[in-house]
Design a protein around this motif. Structure first.
Motif, PDB file in Angstrom:
ATOM      1  N   GLY A  64       0.803  -1.212   0.000  1.00 34.27           N
ATOM      2  CA  GLY A  64       0.000   0.000   0.000  1.00 34.27           C
ATOM      3  C   GLY A  64       0.836   1.262   0.000  1.00 34.27           C
ATOM      4  O   GLY A  64       0.310   2.356  -0.225  1.00 34.27           O
ATOM      5  N   ASN A  65       2.138   1.132   0.254  1.00 36.79           N
ATOM      6  CA  ASN A  65       3.028   2.283   0.152  1.00 36.79           C
ATOM      7  C   ASN A  65       3.410   2.562  -1.299  1.00 36.79           C
ATOM      8  O   ASN A  65       4.121   3.537  -1.577  1.00 36.79           O
ATOM      9  CB  ASN A  65       4.278   2.077   0.999  1.00 36.79           C
ATOM     10  CG  ASN A  65       5.009   0.790   0.674  1.00 36.79           C
ATOM     11  OD1 ASN A  65       4.393  -0.225   0.366  1.00 36.79           O
ATOM     12  ND2 ASN A  65       6.321   0.797   0.744  1.00 36.79           N
ATOM     13  N   SER A  66       2.950   1.719  -2.228  1.00 34.32           N
ATOM     14  CA  SER A  66       3.105   1.978  -3.663  1.00 34.32           C
ATOM     15  C   SER A  66       1.753   2.228  -4.330  1.00 34.32           C
ATOM     16  O   SER A  66       1.613   3.145  -5.130  1.00 34.32           O
ATOM     17  CB  SER A  66       3.785   0.795  -4.355  1.00 34.32           C
ATOM     18  OG  SER A  66       5.162   0.753  -4.062  1.00 34.32           O
ATOM     19  N   LEU A  67       0.758   1.410  -4.008  1.00 31.08           N
ATOM     20  CA  LEU A  67      -0.596   1.589  -4.542  1.00 31.08           C
ATOM     21  C   LEU A  67      -1.591   1.052  -3.525  1.00 31.08           C
ATOM     22  O   LEU A  67      -1.577  -0.139  -3.203  1.00 31.08           O
ATOM     23  CB  LEU A  67      -0.768   0.853  -5.867  1.00 31.08           C
ATOM     24  CG  LEU A  67      -2.170   0.916  -6.473  1.00 31.08           C
ATOM     25  CD1 LEU A  67      -2.563   2.344  -6.829  1.00 31.08           C
ATOM     26  CD2 LEU A  67      -2.286   0.016  -7.700  1.00 31.08           C
ATOM     27  N   GLY A  68      -2.443   1.925  -3.029  1.00 28.63           N
ATOM     28  CA  GLY A  68      -3.443   1.513  -2.058  1.00 28.63           C
ATOM     29  C   GLY A  68      -4.510   0.624  -2.666  1.00 28.63           C
ATOM     30  O   GLY A  68      -4.735   0.617  -3.884  1.00 28.63           O
ATOM     31  N   ALA A 232      -0.707   7.995   6.604  1.00 26.31           N
ATOM     32  CA  ALA A 232      -0.054   6.953   7.404  1.00 26.31           C
ATOM     33  C   ALA A 232       0.249   7.414   8.817  1.00 26.31           C
ATOM     34  O   ALA A 232       0.338   6.597   9.733  1.00 26.31           O
ATOM     35  CB  ALA A 232       1.243   6.504   6.729  1.00 26.31           C
ATOM     36  N   LEU A 233       0.401   8.722   8.999  1.00 15.79           N
ATOM     37  CA  LEU A 233       0.785   9.246  10.314  1.00 15.79           C
ATOM     38  C   LEU A 233       0.454  10.729  10.388  1.00 15.79           C
ATOM     39  O   LEU A 233       0.297  11.391   9.361  1.00 15.79           O
ATOM     40  CB  LEU A 233       2.278   9.015  10.567  1.00 15.79           C
ATOM     41  CG  LEU A 233       3.260   9.486   9.496  1.00 15.79           C
ATOM     42  CD1 LEU A 233       3.745  10.904   9.763  1.00 15.79           C
ATOM     43  CD2 LEU A 233       4.460   8.549   9.417  1.00 15.79           C
ATOM     44  N   LYS A 251      -1.171   6.186  -2.609  1.00 13.41           N
ATOM     45  CA  LYS A 251      -0.558   5.257  -1.654  1.00 13.41           C
ATOM     46  C   LYS A 251      -1.504   5.060  -0.471  1.00 13.41           C
ATOM     47  O   LYS A 251      -2.522   4.374  -0.590  1.00 13.41           O
ATOM     48  CB  LYS A 251       0.809   5.782  -1.226  1.00 13.41           C
ATOM     49  CG  LYS A 251       1.795   5.973  -2.380  1.00 13.41           C
ATOM     50  CD  LYS A 251       3.144   6.441  -1.880  1.00 13.41           C
ATOM     51  CE  LYS A 251       4.061   6.904  -2.997  1.00 13.41           C
ATOM     52  NZ  LYS A 251       4.397   5.856  -3.973  1.00 13.41           N
ATOM     53  N   TYR A 252      -1.202   5.668   0.661  1.00 13.78           N
ATOM     54  CA  TYR A 252      -2.012   5.450   1.854  1.00 13.78           C
ATOM     55  C   TYR A 252      -3.393   6.106   1.782  1.00 13.78           C
ATOM     56  O   TYR A 252      -4.269   5.788   2.588  1.00 13.78           O
ATOM     57  CB  TYR A 252      -1.263   5.950   3.087  1.00 13.78           C
ATOM     58  CG  TYR A 252       0.019   5.199   3.362  1.00 13.78           C
ATOM     59  CD1 TYR A 252      -0.006   3.906   3.877  1.00 13.78           C
ATOM     60  CD2 TYR A 252       1.259   5.776   3.089  1.00 13.78           C
ATOM     61  CE1 TYR A 252       1.162   3.210   4.127  1.00 13.78           C
ATOM     62  CE2 TYR A 252       2.436   5.088   3.336  1.00 13.78           C
ATOM     63  CZ  TYR A 252       2.388   3.803   3.847  1.00 13.78           C
ATOM     64  OH  TYR A 252       3.551   3.119   4.094  1.00 13.78           O
ATOM     65  N   PHE A 402       2.565  -1.037   5.356  1.00 12.12           N
ATOM     66  CA  PHE A 402       1.480  -1.413   6.262  1.00 12.12           C
ATOM     67  C   PHE A 402       0.433  -0.301   6.266  1.00 12.12           C
ATOM     68  O   PHE A 402       0.705   0.812   6.726  1.00 12.12           O
ATOM     69  CB  PHE A 402       2.025  -1.667   7.665  1.00 12.12           C
ATOM     70  CG  PHE A 402       3.037  -2.781   7.689  1.00 12.12           C
ATOM     71  CD1 PHE A 402       2.658  -4.084   7.945  1.00 12.12           C
ATOM     72  CD2 PHE A 402       4.376  -2.528   7.395  1.00 12.12           C
ATOM     73  CE1 PHE A 402       3.582  -5.121   7.922  1.00 12.12           C
ATOM     74  CE2 PHE A 402       5.313  -3.557   7.376  1.00 12.12           C
ATOM     75  CZ  PHE A 402       4.916  -4.851   7.636  1.00 12.12           C
ATOM     76  N   THR A 403      -0.742  -0.603   5.735  1.00  7.68           N
ATOM     77  CA  THR A 403      -1.841   0.353   5.668  1.00  7.68           C
ATOM     78  C   THR A 403      -2.832   0.001   6.763  1.00  7.68           C
ATOM     79  O   THR A 403      -3.604  -0.956   6.620  1.00  7.68           O
ATOM     80  CB  THR A 403      -2.521   0.304   4.286  1.00  7.68           C
ATOM     81  OG1 THR A 403      -1.528   0.514   3.278  1.00  7.68           O
ATOM     82  CG2 THR A 403      -3.587   1.382   4.175  1.00  7.68           C
ATOM     83  N   PRO A 404      -2.848   0.751   7.861  1.00 13.85           N
ATOM     84  CA  PRO A 404      -3.663   0.350   9.012  1.00 13.85           C
ATOM     85  C   PRO A 404      -5.154   0.256   8.746  1.00 13.85           C
ATOM     86  O   PRO A 404      -5.864  -0.438   9.480  1.00 13.85           O
ATOM     87  CB  PRO A 404      -3.346   1.443  10.047  1.00 13.85           C
ATOM     88  CG  PRO A 404      -1.956   1.884   9.696  1.00 13.85           C
ATOM     89  CD  PRO A 404      -1.935   1.863   8.194  1.00 13.85           C
ATOM     90  N   LEU A 405      -5.656   0.910   7.708  1.00 15.05           N
ATOM     91  CA  LEU A 405      -7.086   0.811   7.437  1.00 15.05           C
ATOM     92  C   LEU A 405      -7.492  -0.587   7.008  1.00 15.05           C
ATOM     93  O   LEU A 405      -8.655  -0.973   7.172  1.00 15.05           O
ATOM     94  CB  LEU A 405      -7.502   1.816   6.347  1.00 15.05           C
ATOM     95  CG  LEU A 405      -7.306   3.303   6.624  1.00 15.05           C
ATOM     96  CD1 LEU A 405      -7.998   4.122   5.551  1.00 15.05           C
ATOM     97  CD2 LEU A 405      -7.817   3.696   7.998  1.00 15.05           C
TER      98      LEU A 405
END
Length: 438
Positions: A64-68, A232-233, A251-252, A402-405
Motif C-alpha cells: 500500500g506504500n506503492s498503490l493503495g 499513514a501518520l 498510496k495510503y 502497512f496500511t492500518p485501514l
C-alpha cells in the motif's frame, strides 16, 4: 543506509520449535486483531472474502506504500459520474455536479489527514508538477541574495530532477544534504529545502518539526514531500508552520493508480505564492478569457488547467474510507503492525538472512519496514508467487508497506512466516548486511 539487527521487544525464545513459535505468534495475531478498534475498516475495501482469508488462499497485500487497495465506494461513484454526470448532464455537471469546485473540495477532505485547515490544500496535477510549483513558487518568495536550494540527499529521484530544473530556471544552485544535517548546513543564502518526510527506501521518518524550525531560523522556506506519510501518520503542517508541501494520493490515501496529487500552501503565504504554471483555472476570473493573468485568491491559485474529473472524483469517493477515522489512531496501529512484523521476522527468518534498515525507534519510523537481504528481487518474486505482495528496491531491499485501514495482524504474521520459509530454503550466503544500500 544504516542497518538494525532484528531484536523484537517481546522476543520468542530462540530454542523454541518452529511449529510452537508459529502457533504462539498466530494466536497473538488473532488476539491483536480481535482487540483492534480499526479492524472493521477492512470491510471498506475490495480485498478478499473472509473464507479466502480463513483458508490461507487470499493474497497478503503489503504494498500500500506503492498503490493503495480499492475502496468499495469507488466503483459505484465512478459509474454514476460516467453514466449520469457525464453521460446525461454532460457540460452541466461543471456546475450542477460540482466538478468545478472539486479541486478545493477534495483538498479540504485531505487537509485534516495532514494537519491543515480548510482552504490550504488543492488537488490536481501530478506530484512532479506540484513539486515544480512549490519549489519555483518558494524560490520566488525567498529573500534577495539567496543562491541555493537544499535537497534531501536521500530523496526520491524525481524530487532531485525537479529541484535541479527549478534551480536552472531561477539561477540558483542545488546542494544535496542528508536530512539530519540540514539544520547545520542551512545558511542565509538558502532559499528553501526540499525534504522527504519519509525515506522511500528505508521507511525512516525525518524530523519535520525540527528541520522546519531550523530552516525558518535561517530565513529559508520548508518544502516537504509527504508521499510516504500522508494517510499513514500525523503530519501537522499548520502546527509546525510548514510553508509548502506536496504529496500523492494513490498510496495510503487509496485514490487509485495515477490519482491526482495535492499542493499545500501555508495560509499566510498564499497571497505571495506565484505559481510558475499560471493556467486559466487559477485565474481570478477564469471565464473572462483575459490575456493578462491575475491569480485567484487563496489556494485556488495553485490550480493550472482543467482538472482530471474521473480521477479526482474517484479520489473523493476513496476518501470516504476515512469517515470517522482519526489519524492518531492510524499511527498507533501502524507502529503496532510494524513492531509485530519485526518481532515475527526475528522469530521466523534464519539468523543472518535479513537485516532491518528501518529504524526501531518509533519517532524515526514511517509505516513501512525495509529489509536488506541478498537476492532481494528474486526473494520478492517468490513471495509474490506465494501470495505475499510487497516490493523491492535495488540492489537488495525488500519493502513491506502497512496500511492500518486494512492490514491485519494476521496478515503480518503470515507474511513473516512465508518470508522465513523462502529465505530458509535459499543456500547459505554471506551476511545480509553485505552491499546494503540504494
Amino acid at each position: 543506509m544504516s542497518e538494525t539487527p532484528l531484536t523484537p521487544e517481546n522476543p520468542v525464545q530462540p530454542g523454541a520449535p518452529e511449529a510452537a513459535v508459529e502457533r504462539e505468534l498466530a494466536v497473538q495475531a488473532r488476539q491483536l486483531d480481535a482487540a483492534d478498534p480499526l479492524a472493521e475498516l477492512r470491510g471498506r475495501f475490495a480485498l478478499d472474502s473472509a473464507d479466502a482469508r480463513a483458508s490461507g488462499a487470499a493474497d497478503i497485500y503489503l504494498d500500500g506504500n506503492s498503490l493503495g487497495a480499492l475502496p468499495r465506494a469507488v466503483p459505484d461513484r465512478i459509474a454514476d459520474v460516467i453514466h449520469r454526470e457525464w453521460g446525461e448532464l454532460r457540460i452541466r455537471s461543471w456546475t450542477e455536479s460540482g466538478w468545478w469546485t472539486a479541486p478545493e473540495r477534495v483538498g479540504d477532505k485531505i487537509a485534516p489527514l495532514i494537519g491543515a485547515g480548510p482552504g490550504r490544500v488543492v488537488v490536481g496535477d501530478s506530484t512532479s508538477v506540484n513539486l515544480f510549483k512549490a519549489v519555483v513558487g518558494g524560490v520566488r518568495m525567498a529573500g534577495k541574495g539567496c543562491t541555493e536550494i537544499l535537497v534531501d540527499a536521500t530523496t526520491f529521484p524525481t524530487d532531485g530532477y525537479i529541484a535541479r530544473s527549478a534551480a536552472r530556471m531561477t539561477g540558483l544552485a542545488v546542494r544535496p544534504v542528508e536530512p539530519a544535517r540540514i539544520a547545520d548546513e542551512v545558511t542565509e543564502r538558502t532559499a528553501l529545502a526540499l525534504v522527504n518526510h519519509v525515506d522511500y527506501r528505508t521507511g525512516e521518518l525525518n524530523d519535520l518539526p525540527g528541520i522546519t524550525t531550523a530552516l525558518h531560523s535561517a530565513g529559508a522556506l520548508a518544502v516537504w514531500d509527504l508521499c510516504h506519510s500522508a494517510g499513514a501518520l500525523p503530519v501537522g503542517l499548520d502546527a509546525h508552520h510548514v510553508d509548502l508541501a506536496v504529496g500523492c494520493t494513490y498510496k495510503y490515501l487509496n485514490g487509485g493508480p495515477g490519482s491526482p496529487a495535492f499542493l499545500y500552501v501555508r495560509e499566510s503565504l498564499q497571497e505571495r505564492f506565484e505559481s510558475p504554471l499560471p493556467g486559466w483555472n487559477s485565474h481570478a476570473d477564469p471565464f473572462a478569457m483575459d490575456p493578462a493573468y491575475t491569480p485567484a485568491q487563496g489556494i485556488a491559485r495553485g490550480r493550472v488547467g482543467t482538472p482530471d474529473i474521473l480521477s479526482l472524483l474517484a479520489l473523493e469517493a476513496a476518501l470516504e474510507a476515512w469517515d470517522g477515522v482519526a489519524i492518531e489512531d492510524v499511527r498507533t496501529k501502524s507502529l503496532a503492525l510494524t513492531d509485530f512484523f519485526l518481532a515475527c521476522v526475528a522469530a521466523y527468518v534464519p539468523a543472518g538472512r535479513a537485516r532491518s534498515v528501518t529504524p526501531l525507534n518509533h519517532r524515526r519510523r514511517g509505516s513501512q519496514v525495509s529489509l536488506a537481504c541478498s537476492g532481494a528481487g528474486e526473494v520478492m518474486d517468490e513471495l509474490i508467487r506465494r501470495g505475499v505482495v510487497g516490493d523491492y528496491r535495488q540492489p537488495n531491499v525488500l519493502r513491506f508497506g502497512f496500511t492500518p485501514l486494512y492490514t491485519s495482524f494476521t496478515d503480518v504474521e503470515r507474511a513473516a512466516w512465508v518470508l522465513g520459509e523462502v529465505l530458509g530454503a535459499l543456500p547459505e550466503v554471506g551476511p545480509a548486511a553485505a552491499g546494503a544500500g540504494g
